[in-house]
Write a protein that holds these residues in place. Structure first.
Motif, PDB file in Angstrom:
ATOM      1  N   GLU A  58       6.165   2.749  -9.989  1.00 27.12           N
ATOM      2  CA  GLU A  58       4.984   2.044 -10.506  1.00 27.12           C
ATOM      3  C   GLU A  58       5.228   0.544 -10.684  1.00 27.12           C
ATOM      4  O   GLU A  58       4.438  -0.270 -10.179  1.00 27.12           O
ATOM      5  CB  GLU A  58       4.505   2.687 -11.799  1.00 27.12           C
ATOM      6  N   PRO A  59       6.288   0.113 -11.375  1.00 26.06           N
ATOM      7  CA  PRO A  59       6.497  -1.333 -11.506  1.00 26.06           C
ATOM      8  C   PRO A  59       6.851  -1.988 -10.172  1.00 26.06           C
ATOM      9  O   PRO A  59       6.487  -3.144  -9.922  1.00 26.06           O
ATOM     10  CB  PRO A  59       7.645  -1.465 -12.511  1.00 26.06           C
ATOM     11  N   TYR A  60       7.522  -1.253  -9.308  1.00 23.12           N
ATOM     12  CA  TYR A  60       7.847  -1.790  -7.985  1.00 23.12           C
ATOM     13  C   TYR A  60       6.563  -2.054  -7.200  1.00 23.12           C
ATOM     14  O   TYR A  60       6.437  -3.095  -6.549  1.00 23.12           O
ATOM     15  CB  TYR A  60       8.764  -0.822  -7.239  1.00 23.12           C
ATOM     16  N   ALA A  61       5.617  -1.136  -7.263  1.00 19.07           N
ATOM     17  CA  ALA A  61       4.343  -1.320  -6.559  1.00 19.07           C
ATOM     18  C   ALA A  61       3.621  -2.564  -7.082  1.00 19.07           C
ATOM     19  O   ALA A  61       3.038  -3.332  -6.296  1.00 19.07           O
ATOM     20  CB  ALA A  61       3.467  -0.075  -6.716  1.00 19.07           C
ATOM     21  N   GLU A  62       3.683  -2.793  -8.388  1.00 16.90           N
ATOM     22  CA  GLU A  62       3.075  -3.997  -8.963  1.00 16.90           C
ATOM     23  C   GLU A  62       3.785  -5.254  -8.463  1.00 16.90           C
ATOM     24  O   GLU A  62       3.139  -6.257  -8.131  1.00 16.90           O
ATOM     25  CB  GLU A  62       3.117  -3.938 -10.483  1.00 16.90           C
ATOM     26  N   GLU A  66       0.820  -1.207   0.000  1.00 16.34           N
ATOM     27  CA  GLU A  66       0.000   0.000   0.000  1.00 16.34           C
ATOM     28  C   GLU A  66       0.861   1.266   0.000  1.00 16.34           C
ATOM     29  O   GLU A  66       0.540   2.244  -0.665  1.00 16.34           O
ATOM     30  CB  GLU A  66      -0.965  -0.022   1.180  1.00 16.34           C
ATOM     31  N   ARG A  67       1.989   1.228   0.719  1.00 20.04           N
ATOM     32  CA  ARG A  67       2.884   2.389   0.732  1.00 20.04           C
ATOM     33  C   ARG A  67       3.462   2.636  -0.657  1.00 20.04           C
ATOM     34  O   ARG A  67       3.547   3.765  -1.127  1.00 20.04           O
ATOM     35  CB  ARG A  67       3.999   2.183   1.751  1.00 20.04           C
ATOM     36  N   ALA A  68       3.870   1.572  -1.335  1.00 20.71           N
ATOM     37  CA  ALA A  68       4.444   1.718  -2.678  1.00 20.71           C
ATOM     38  C   ALA A  68       3.404   2.279  -3.650  1.00 20.71           C
ATOM     39  O   ALA A  68       3.720   3.169  -4.455  1.00 20.71           O
ATOM     40  CB  ALA A  68       4.976   0.375  -3.175  1.00 20.71           C
ATOM     41  N   ARG A  69       2.160   1.802  -3.576  1.00 20.61           N
ATOM     42  CA  ARG A  69       1.102   2.346  -4.444  1.00 20.61           C
ATOM     43  C   ARG A  69       0.865   3.822  -4.144  1.00 20.61           C
ATOM     44  O   ARG A  69       0.732   4.647  -5.048  1.00 20.61           O
ATOM     45  CB  ARG A  69      -0.201   1.555  -4.264  1.00 20.61           C
ATOM     46  N   TYR A  70       0.806   4.145  -2.863  1.00 22.00           N
ATOM     47  CA  TYR A  70       0.586   5.531  -2.447  1.00 22.00           C
ATOM     48  C   TYR A  70       1.714   6.434  -2.950  1.00 22.00           C
ATOM     49  O   TYR A  70       1.467   7.521  -3.488  1.00 22.00           O
ATOM     50  CB  TYR A  70       0.476   5.593  -0.924  1.00 22.00           C
ATOM     51  N   MET A  71       2.951   5.981  -2.783  1.00 19.94           N
ATOM     52  CA  MET A  71       4.089   6.784  -3.237  1.00 19.94           C
ATOM     53  C   MET A  71       4.081   6.957  -4.745  1.00 19.94           C
ATOM     54  O   MET A  71       4.373   8.041  -5.252  1.00 19.94           O
ATOM     55  CB  MET A  71       5.400   6.145  -2.793  1.00 19.94           C
ATOM     56  N   ALA A  72       3.778   5.886  -5.479  1.00 20.70           N
ATOM     57  CA  ALA A  72       3.736   5.972  -6.944  1.00 20.70           C
ATOM     58  C   ALA A  72       2.670   6.977  -7.379  1.00 20.70           C
ATOM     59  O   ALA A  72       2.900   7.777  -8.294  1.00 20.70           O
ATOM     60  CB  ALA A  72       3.478   4.594  -7.554  1.00 20.70           C
ATOM     61  N   ARG A  73       1.512   6.958  -6.725  1.00 17.00           N
ATOM     62  CA  ARG A  73       0.455   7.923  -7.048  1.00 17.00           C
ATOM     63  C   ARG A  73       0.875   9.344  -6.686  1.00 17.00           C
ATOM     64  O   ARG A  73       0.667  10.283  -7.447  1.00 17.00           O
ATOM     65  CB  ARG A  73      -0.842   7.575  -6.309  1.00 17.00           C
ATOM     66  N   SER A  74       1.478   9.491  -5.498  1.00 16.23           N
ATOM     67  CA  SER A  74       1.878  10.826  -5.028  1.00 16.23           C
ATOM     68  C   SER A  74       2.946  11.447  -5.917  1.00 16.23           C
ATOM     69  O   SER A  74       3.000  12.665  -6.053  1.00 16.23           O
ATOM     70  CB  SER A  74       2.410  10.745  -3.592  1.00 16.23           C
ATOM     71  N   ALA A  75       3.800  10.616  -6.486  1.00  8.02           N
ATOM     72  CA  ALA A  75       4.895  11.106  -7.322  1.00  8.02           C
ATOM     73  C   ALA A  75       4.595  10.930  -8.808  1.00  8.02           C
ATOM     74  O   ALA A  75       5.499  11.007  -9.636  1.00  8.02           O
ATOM     75  CB  ALA A  75       6.190  10.381  -6.949  1.00  8.02           C
ATOM     76  N   SER A  76       3.340  10.717  -9.140  1.00  9.81           N
ATOM     77  CA  SER A  76       2.950  10.503 -10.533  1.00  9.81           C
ATOM     78  C   SER A  76       3.444  11.645 -11.419  1.00  9.81           C
ATOM     79  O   SER A  76       3.376  12.811 -11.041  1.00  9.81           O
ATOM     80  CB  SER A  76       1.419  10.402 -10.618  1.00  9.81           C
TER      81      SER A  76
END
Length: 161
Positions: A41-45, A22-32
């Motif tokens: 993004e691929p790391y979150a996946e 969830e942290r990785a998804r949140y960070m990817a969205r925040s830094a979009s």
């Protein structure tokens, strides 16, 4: 194998994997739209895939998922967003540095988990050594990639503008 202790161990790692994903998804969205967001993004996946792999292994080992631990992992991640970062309205560069450090530690924990299960695979045919080797190698790669991203955030977070 002590299935009671194994259940605690795997559920604790599942809680951490839940928070990390969830942290990785949140960070990817925040830094979009930034280089950091693109890298995350691929790391979150991958983290979501790792979490699913852990659940699959737990099923093979007849270890029930303890939903209260999953909820605790989600709650811990959300509470972590409330930390002070020197800014009130928008994200601070310090947030990315600290969050990348947390993700780096999460990757280290997953590598330890996969190594532990790989060691057990020599005695338990329910565990697939090839899958565990793949997951271990991916966690080690993630550690290196996250460390590189973390080091890139040091300047923007801590050096004067």
């Amino acid at each position: 194998m002590n299935t009671s202790l194994l259940g605690i161990y795997l559920n604790d790692h599942l809680a951490a994997a839940t928070g990390g994903a969830e942290r990785a998804r949140y960070m990817a969205r925040s830094a979009s739209g930034t280089g950091l967001g693109t890298a995350l993004e691929p790391y979150a996946e991958e983290l979501a895939e790792d979490r699913a792999a852990l659940i699959g292994l737990m099923e093979r080992l007849d270890v029930p998922v303890r939903s209260y631990k999953v909820r605790a992992g989600r709650l811990a991640e959300r509470l972590g967003r409330l930390k002070g970062n020197g800014r009130i309205v928008r994200r601070s560069p310090l947030s990315s540095l600290v969050e990348l450090e947390a993700l780096r530690l999460d990757a280290e924990g997953r590598a330890a988990l996969w190594q532990t299960l790989r060691d057990l695979a020599d005695r338990d045919t329910r565990l697939d050594p090839d899958l565990l080797d793949h997951l271990l190698e991916r966690a080690r790669h993630q550690q290196g990639a996250l460390e590189e991203l973390r080091r890139r955030q040091i300047g923007p977070a801590l050096l004067p503008v």
